[in-house]
Every structure is written in structure tokens, then in C-alpha cells.
Write an enzyme that holds these catalytic residues in place. Structure first.
Site, mmCIF file in Angstrom:
data_model
loop_
_atom_site.group_PDB
_atom_site.id
_atom_site.type_symbol
_atom_site.label_atom_id
_atom_site.label_comp_id
_atom_site.label_asym_id
_atom_site.label_seq_id
_atom_site.Cartn_x
_atom_site.Cartn_y
_atom_site.Cartn_z
ATOM 1 N N CYS A 112 0.892 -1.011 -0.014
ATOM 2 C CA CYS A 112 -0.110 -0.176 0.220
ATOM 3 C C CYS A 112 0.800 1.217 -0.035
ATOM 4 O O CYS A 112 2.133 1.208 0.380
ATOM 5 C CB CYS A 112 -0.937 -0.040 1.182
ATOM 6 S SG CYS A 112 -0.241 0.299 2.722
ATOM 7 N N CYS A 115 3.387 2.037 2.837
ATOM 8 C CA CYS A 115 4.749 1.468 2.937
ATOM 9 C C CYS A 115 5.817 2.287 2.410
ATOM 10 O O CYS A 115 6.914 2.124 2.756
ATOM 11 C CB CYS A 115 4.589 0.034 2.038
ATOM 12 S SG CYS A 115 3.395 -1.088 2.656
ATOM 13 N N CYS A 184 20.525 -27.167 1.844
ATOM 14 C CA CYS A 184 19.352 -26.525 2.618
ATOM 15 C C CYS A 184 19.861 -25.143 2.938
ATOM 16 O O CYS A 184 21.038 -24.867 2.725
ATOM 17 C CB CYS A 184 19.289 -27.500 3.852
ATOM 18 S SG CYS A 184 20.254 -27.145 5.232
ATOM 19 N N CYS A 187 23.390 -23.765 4.770
ATOM 20 C CA CYS A 187 24.589 -23.792 3.828
ATOM 21 C C CYS A 187 24.740 -22.476 3.442
ATOM 22 O O CYS A 187 25.766 -21.965 3.347
ATOM 23 C CB CYS A 187 24.448 -24.936 2.654
ATOM 24 S SG CYS A 187 24.414 -26.564 3.072
ATOM 25 N N ASP A 564 -12.384 -6.392 -13.842
ATOM 26 C CA ASP A 564 -12.684 -5.470 -14.908
ATOM 27 C C ASP A 564 -13.453 -5.814 -16.026
ATOM 28 O O ASP A 564 -13.123 -7.023 -16.501
ATOM 29 C CB ASP A 564 -11.533 -4.606 -14.990
ATOM 30 C CG ASP A 564 -11.693 -3.444 -15.809
ATOM 31 O OD1 ASP A 564 -12.549 -2.668 -15.630
ATOM 32 O OD2 ASP A 564 -11.011 -3.376 -17.023
#
Length: 869
Positions: A112, A115, A184, A187, A564
Site C-alpha cells: 500500500c 509502505c 539446505c 549452507c 474489470d
């Protein structure tokens, strides 16, 4: 010239004030020559020329005009159909002239306009920054700072505020690397921590999901590659963000070492039951530990040095501890299972990353360029805009361009996901990476290789994969707390019970080592990112761009979609269907309508203009053009003000409309849009325009119902009759008619207040306020609209709705798989923890539970790559 955003009685020319992004009087800003073109008005000047804030619903249309005293020229930038003047195609962002270094960033995560204000306030607190501007609609941040300002400082501040910032102009010292061997997220953290200890490295960011690393450094790339290799991974520089991916022979060597150490362990195990010397079996186990454990121990050393507690540390501690207490078989099995599990994880994860690599391989690296009467082969990087490319049948189109010779059909599936080839004639646009099916064509290049649609898709998808979804962020935070707690608990288990006399040291050390292995949250951490990457890759392959895990999760949660009407549910290419002239001839009526509508970008206006030009009718001499928000347009023709607009516009003029109203109502009941042409004293005539429903609309809306969307809503500025007819033909649940732009925002809010999670589907430009207000913004036709790619959360690359049900289905499946993975990982860990204390959980079983769970989680997530429409 006057912009819609400003007061209708504002007589002075207007500018856009750079800091506020608002319309104000030229009298107030006559010396400000650095006015910025922005997306939306957030306020206006009152009668005393004071700035007045608009509310959110006051934001009715983008500002798109300014006056430049120095040039005495009016300039405007297209963001919607609000301008009554001629417009330029692309917006230009200006920065106020302040001494210092100017940096521009792309901001991710703003939902928004507030922010943007938060980021501005946060960055204004930094000492090295002189000026900050954040534009919510374009998601761009502009900074003017001192020479000492680093992009790392800016990025860290923005990240603390809950957003991410990426420099649009890459720092010359920033390089991107491809990292192999990560299995993972821990690392990635270990690599970051290690490189951050090197003085010549200013900043580093490693993304496990994409296998990419961005480093700002002063030393050479070879030094960075060498440092990464120290902690057990392989890095290679990505030149121009591309790299040819081939099967790495070292991967095969890795499997060979795993097989060899597996044989050593098997020989030792068999030998222990066949009278072979215990010393010999111990040597076999020790050799197996040394071979399989070299890489994790080396990585663990550098991880500890950089204060990281990753799985290499945990596994190394478990293996070395097992050897120290004489459990050589257990130690050897731990490192062997760990090596095998890591190799299998890496191989599985590569399947998700291939979805992007396959996109990269779509566009050919060379093109045949026509030079005079000859054909010359060039690398696509060397081809300039305006050159002519020749594409033979069956070849892939190398660059975006416009067909200037020949006819063909093109398979656009790589870009739009469309299964049926599209016919292309002279003047049509073609995209790099698509396949020329039939005839030979010549194309005039319109975009460089870095700017092609396929390049933007690749960039957006990679960016999306790098963004953490809320679930992933939560899991990462949980794992960062869980691991050290269990690690400390393991130390307590090793030391405290034997000190208090509860059992032997060997017994509790063994249990503590098993607890160390269980402390590794690999399966849990990997559960979310692999699923998100797989889903985003699947969507991209099918012509849908999802800009991040956050939006993937939102798409899976929505239960209402607002559309729309014009250009979304309908073709958006209306046609003039009926003309009724009252006080003027038909030709004069059309000529007046052409004059009034020629400066408007509204689809209805374009239709009337196109119709008039096709008939060869000339426009009149018009002056003082103005747009009347939600009602129509006006201009002075032959000294008298003329209007083109809806019934509401003329009702406000108190003109006798009895016969006209009846005719308008009749046309509107047939689903036609009516444009009334007249003056303040009479109605000259009526032009009706009708749009057709897209062939894919009904099928798409039925598909949404099947995937559980219980509210399908249509938003339109058209009258009640048109809205009712369209809704009955498309089977939408409800509709909101006669909406002004700000009313669409109110309609979205009403749906949200009713408890719905709402997605808004529009063209990504004109519906910006409604797209921003909705929980999820979806733009159509991204392949032909750069702005749609910038503004929306999800982009349907083809200009139709066929992909929408698949997107919702894919998102919901992804959420389901993420939940499955999380619960499975937690249950496995919980069971392992319970089994430790009775002594039932052996070290090798603990490793098997961890690596096995991680592999199962990855394979479960990979199912998302296979989901079809």
C-alpha cells in the site's frame, strides 16, 4: 491542458510536485523545474494554493501532465486514460538536482502507499542520504547520497523495515555467482557468514532456492571462488546473468567416493562377524570416515570460524564423537549416510532449478541478420535495435521484434502458455524464444537481448524465487532458534547425567550425539522453498508469472475474484453499432465526436475515432480540451463548448432529455454503451458502441467455480443494463455497475469487509488503485505490456483468462504440499527425540531420519512441477 486529478476550476497550468507526487498550481511551483511525473495524485491545491491530502478513495486517476517553464512544452506520461492531451509511451523518472551520488532501487514487498512513506522515513534517518523518494506504483526507490553511501547500507535498512531493495543499476563491484552443493538454507547462511569475515567483501547474499550468490567485493572473482571452495561448495561467475549448465563430472566422482566408502563400511561390518581382526575393521571404518567426512569437517571448521551452526557442524561432531567413544561403525555410517543424503538432495533440488534453466535455453544464441542482399550470422548480444532478422520455418525467433516481411504462424507457448499457434502478419509483434511454425519471415528488432520479454520473464521468476514467503520466513526463524537450543540440550545430556551418577559417560555421550543429529532441521527448512520454487517454475512454464512466495500463498487463500469488464471479461475492442443523429447530419455528428474523442485514450473513444477515420471523416478545429471524470470530455468547437459523454453528464446541464433518455435506456438494455454528443443547449445525436465477450471468459469462470472460488464479481463503469446482460452471459455471481475509478476501490473494500480474500484482475495500468487495494493484483496480457509486469503480483502472459483456474489450483496445491512437508518434518523430529532417551535411536538411524525426511520432502515438493492444466 488540465489533468483529471486536479480541481476543475484550476485555471493555471499544472505540474507534479516531486516529493508529494501531487497536482499543485503552477503559480505555487513556477520555479520548480524538476517536477517528477508520478503515478497517482495524492492531493491537490486548494483556493489558497495550500496542499490538501486526498483520501484513498479520492485517488481517481494518475496524474499525467506537467508544464516546463524552460521549454514551454507540455509533457505527459501515460499511466491511464486520464489525459486529454497527446501522451508519450514510457514514463521518465526525474531526480531533483541535488549534489551527490544518485542510486535507484527496485523495492519488493510494498502492499500500500503507506509502505512507501515508511521506507522514506526510515531511510531519511541515515547520515549519508540527502534525499529519498519512493514511488509505490512503480516500486522504485531513488536516493541521492554522499559518496560514502553503500548499497548494502540501504538494503539492510529497507530489509529491517520488512521490504527488499535491489539496485537497478548494478554496482561494478557486484557479481553474481552460481553455487553448487547447497542442500539446505543453513549452507547458504554459512557461506554468507564466512565471506563476511573477509575484509575485501562489502556484502554478500546467498539464495538457497535459486543457487545464486551476489557479492559486492574489491578482490578478484577467483578469490571469492576459492573462499567458497574452502567451505565445501563450488562457485562460478555468472557473466551477464547467464551460464551454460552442463553435467558436472565431479558429481559422478562424488557418487564414486560414496560407493567406495559404502563398500569399506560393508566389508568392515561383515568382517566383524567373521573373525577378522578388530583393528582391521576399525581401519576400514576410519578410512571411510576420512573419505566421506573430509568435506563436512572442512565445511564445519569454516562454519564455526564464522560463528555458524549448520548441519556440517552437527554431523561432524556426531561422527568424531562416535569415533572418540569407540563407535567406529556408527561414525562411519553417519558420514556415509550424510554424504549419500546430501548427494540425493542436491540432485533432487536441481530438478526445481532446471525450470529456469530451460527458460534460458529457449532463445537462440545466434541470429541471421539481413545486410543488403546477404545474410550474416551474429551473436544475439551484438544485434542492435532496428536491424532485420530473418527467421526460417521451424527456427526459434532470436529477439523481440515486428514482422516486416512474410506471414506465418508462431508457437508462443514458451511465453504465453498458449497451446495453439498464433497467426502473424506484417506489423505484428513476435517474441524471442517462440517458434516460427510455417513461413519464412523478416523481423525488425525492437528490443535488445537483455530487454526481451523472455529475459524479463527469467529475471522476474528468479526474483520471485529469491523472495521469502511468510511461511518460509517463519520456518527459518523457528529453525534459527530450534537448532542452538537442541545443540545446548545435547551438551547438557552429554555432561549432566553422568556427573550426577545417572549412567556411564559412553551411554550419555552417545545419546547426546544422537541429539546433535536430531538438532539439524534440514527437512523442515527445506520444506517450503523447494515447494515454492517448483510451483513458480510450473506457472512460468504455463505462461503465468507469480512474483514471489508471498503472492503464491495469497493466491491459494483467495475465495473471491473481481474482474474489470472492458478488456478483461470482454475483448476490449468495441465496435460502433448504431448512430442516431438528431439536430445534425450523421457526418457532422461523427466529425464532432472525432474532434472530442481524439485526445482520449479510453477504449470507447478509440473506437469512435477509429470508426470516423475508417469512414474518411475529418475532425473539426477544437480547443481547450478537458476530461470530465467518470462522465465524458469537452472541447470548444467553433466558439461553442461541445460535450461527449454519458447520460449523467447531460442531466447535470438540465437539458430536455425525455426522448433521448428513452432511446438511451433501450440501447443500454441491449448491452450497448452509449455516447451522447451535444452542447449546453441541445443534443446533436447518439453513438452506441458494443463490446463482445471473450471466447475464453465463460470457460475460465466455470473453471474458477470448480476450483472453489465462490464469488466471481464484475466491476464496470458501464450502465446497469449492460452490466446485467454481460453478467448473465458470463455467469458472474454479482456485479457493480456505473463505477467511477475510485468506486472500484470501494467495491473491493466492500468484498473484503464481507470476509472475502479478494483478487482483482485488470490490465495492470488503469485499475491501479483497485489492484493495490485487493489482496492480490492480477494483470492480463503481460507479454505485450511492460507496465503490467511492473505493477501486478501475478501476470497472465497471454491476453486471456484461461490460465487463471490453473494458477489458483497450483497455488492451493502448493499450500497443501507445504503444510504436508512441515507436519511430516516436525513429526519425524518429534519421534526421533522420543526414541533417544530409551536408547532406541542409533546414530545411523538418526542420520537416516534426517536425510531421509529431507529427500521425501523434496520429492513431495517436486510433484508441483508435474501439475497440468
Amino acid at each position: 491542458m488540465e489533468d483529471k486529478c486536479c480541481s476543475s476550476n484550476e485555471k493555471e497550468p499544472i505540474v507534479i510536485e516531486s516529493n508529494k507526487g501531487c497536482c499543485t498550481s503552477q503559480a505555487k511551483n513556477e520555479k520548480n523545474s524538476n517536477a517528477e511525473i508520478v503515478d497517482h495524485c495524492c492531493g491537490y491545491a486548494d483556493e489558497n494554493l495550500n496542499f490538501v491530502n486526498r483520501t484513498e478513495t479520492d485517488i481517481v486517476a494518475p496524474c499525467c501532465s506537467r508544464n516546463d517553464d524552460d521549454t514551454n512544452q507540455n509533457t505527459s506520461t501515460e499511466k491511464s486514460s486520464c489525459c486529454s492531451s497527446k501522451i508519450e509511451e514510457n514514463p521518465i523518472i526525474h531526480t531533483t538536482s541535488v549534489e551527490g551520488e544518485k542510486i535507484e532501487y527496485r523495492i519488493r514487498g510494498m502492499d500500500c502507499p503507506s509502505c512507501a512513506l515508511t521506507i522514506e522515513k526510515g531511510l531519511n534517518g541515515l547520515h549519508d542520504i540527502k534525499e529519498v523518494k519512493v514511488n509505490y506504483n512503480t516500486a522504485k526507490l531513488q536516493i541521492v547520497g554522499n559518496d560514502s553511501l553503500s548499497f548494502n547500507q540501504v538494503e539492510n535498512t529497507v530489509q529491517k523495515l520488512g521490504f527488499t531493495a535491489e539496485p537497478l543499476k548494478q554496482n561494478k563491484n557486484v557479481r553474481t555467482y552460481d553455487v553448487e552443493g547447497m542442500d539446505c538454507g543453513s549452507c547458504a547462511k554459512s557461506i554468507e557468514n564466512h565471506l563476511n569475515t573477509i575484509p575485501s567483501v562489502n556484502s554478500v547474499s546467498v539464495n538457497f532456492s535459486t543457487g545464486k550468490m551476489k557479492v559486492e567485493h574489491e578482490n578478484s572473482a577467483d578469490d571469492i571462488v576459492s573462499e567458497v571452495s574452502k567451505i565445501g561448495f563450488k562457485a562460478s561467475v555468472l557473466e551477464n546473468n547467464t551460464k551454460k549448465h552442463t553435467e558436472n563430472p565431479k558429481n559422478k566422482e562424488g557418487y564414486g567416493l560414496i560407493t567406495f566408502t559404502g563398500i569399506l563400511i560393508a566389508l568392515g561390518f561383515i568382517g566383524s562377524y567373521n573373525g577378522i581382526s578388530p583393528i582391521l575393521t576399525t581401519i576400514l571404518y576410519a578410512v571411510a570416515i576420512a573419505i566421506s567426512g573430509f568435506k563436512p569437517v572442512k565445511s564445519a571448521y569454516y562454519a564455526l570460524k564464522s560463528r555458524s551452526l549448520d548441519m556440517n557442524v552437527l554431523m561432524s561432531a556426531a561422527a568424531i564423537g562416535a569415533a572418540l567413544i569407540g563407535e567406529w561403525f556408527e561414525g562411519a555410517t553417519v558420514v556415509w549416510l550424510f554424504a549419500l543424503g546430501t548427494a540425493l538432495q542436491n540432485r533432487s533440488i536441481e530438478q526445481t532449478r532446471k525450470s529456469i534453466r530451460n527458460l534460458m535455453d529457449l532463445a537462440p544464441s545466434e541470429a541471421w541478420i539481413k545486410v543488403g542482399s546477404e545474410l550474416v550470422k551474429k551473436q544475439v548480444e551484438e544485434v542492435s535495435v532496428g536491424e532485420t532478422v530473418v527467421v526460417k520455418p521451424g527456427d526459434r525467433i532470436p529477439l523481440d521484434g515486428e514482422v516486416i516481411q512474410g506471414e506465418t504462424s508462431v508457437n508462443q507457448a514458451p511465453i504465453t502458455g498458449e497451446s495453439i499457434p498464433v497467426d502473424k502478419l506484417i506489423g505484428d509483434t513476435v517474441y524471442a524464444g517462440t517458434i516460427n511454425e510455417s513461413g519464412s519471415i523478416e523481423i525488425k528488432v525492437t528490443k535488445l537481448v537483455k530487454d526481451t520479454t523472455i529475459s524479463k520473464i527469467i529475471h522476474l521468476v528468479e526474483e520471485a524465487q529469491e523472495q521469502k514467503a511468510p511461511t518460509q520466513a517463519f520456518i527459518d526463524k523457528f529453525a534459527s532458534i530450534y537448532t542452538p537450543i537442541v545443540f545446548l540440550l545435547a551438551l547438557v545430556v552429554i555432561v549432566l547425567p553422568p556427573l550426577l551418577g545417572f549412567g556411564t559417560w559412553e551411554e550419555w555421550v552417545y545419546k547426546g550425539l544422537a541429539l546433535l543429529v536430531v538438532a539439524c532441521p534440514c527437512a523442515l527448512v527445506i520444506s517450503t522453498p523447494v515447494a515454492i520454487v517448483s510451483a513458480i517454475g510450473n506457472a512460468a512454464k504455463n505462461g503465468v508469472l507469480i512474483k514471489g512466495g508471498t503472492f503464491l500463498e495469497k493466491a491459494g487463500a483467495i475465495n473471491a475474484i473481481a474482474f474489470d469488464k472492458t478488456g478483461t471479461l470482454t475483448e476490449g475492442r468495441p465496435k460502433v453499432s448504431e448512430i442516431n443523429a438528431f439536430t445534425a447530419s450523421e457526418e457532422e455528428l461523427i466529425s464532432t465526436a472525432l474532434t472530442l474523442e481524439d485526445y482520449s485514450t479510453h477504449p470507447i473513444a478509440k473506437t469512435i475515432v477509429g470508426y470516423a477515420k475508417d469512414k474518411g471523416i475529418q475532425s473539426k478545429n477544437g480547443k481547450v480540451f478537458k476530461s470530465i471524470v467518470g462522465k465524458g470530455v469537452q472541447a470548444t468547437i467553433d466558439g461553442e463548448i461541445h460535450y461527449a459523454g454519458n447520460l449523467k453528464l447531460f442531466e447535470e446541464m438540465y437539458i430536455a432529455l425525455a426522448n433521448v433518455t428513452a432511446k438511451v435506456n433501450e440501447m443500454q438494455s441491449q448491452g450497448k454503451t452509449v455516447v451522447i454528443i451535444g452542447t449546453q443547449s441541445e443534443i446533436m445525436g447518439i453513438i452506441s458502441v458494443s463490446d463482445t465477450i471473450r471466447t475464453t471468459t465463460v470457460k475460465a469462470l466455470n473453471g474458477l467455480e470448480q476450483v472453489g472460488i465462490n464469488q466471481v464479481v464484475m466491476l464496470t463503469g458501464d450502465n446497469e443494463g449492460t452490466a446485467k446482460m454481460i453478467s448473465s452471459e458470463t455467469n458472474v455471481n454479482r456485479y457493480f455497475a456505473e463505477l467511477l475509478p475510485e468506486d472500484k476501490v470501494d467495491a473491493i473494500k466492500q468484498l473484503q469487509n464481507e470476509g472475502h480474500k479478494v483478487a482483482m484482475v485488470g490490465d495492470g495500468i488503469n485499475d491501479a488503485p483497485a489492484l493495490a487495494t485487493a489482496n492480490l493484483g492480477i494483470a492480463m496480457g503481460g507479454a505485450g505490456t511492460d507496465t503490467a509486469m511492473e505493477t501486478a503480483d501475478i501476470i497472465l502472459m497471454a491476453d486471456n483468462l484461461e490460465k487463471l483456474p490453473h494458477t489458483v489450483k497450483l497455488s492451493r496445491k502448493a499450500l497443501a504440499i507445504i503444510k504436508q512437508n512441515i507436519w511430516f518434518s516436525l513429526i519425524v523430529k518429534f519421534i526421533a527425540l522420543i526414541l533417544i532417551f530409551p536408547g532406541w535411536l542409533t546414530l545411523w538411524l538418526a542420520v537416516l531420519s534426517d536425510t531421509g525426511a529431507a529427500i521425501i520432502v523434496i520429492l513431495n515438493a517436486l510433484r508441483l512441477l508435474k501439475i497440468k492444466e
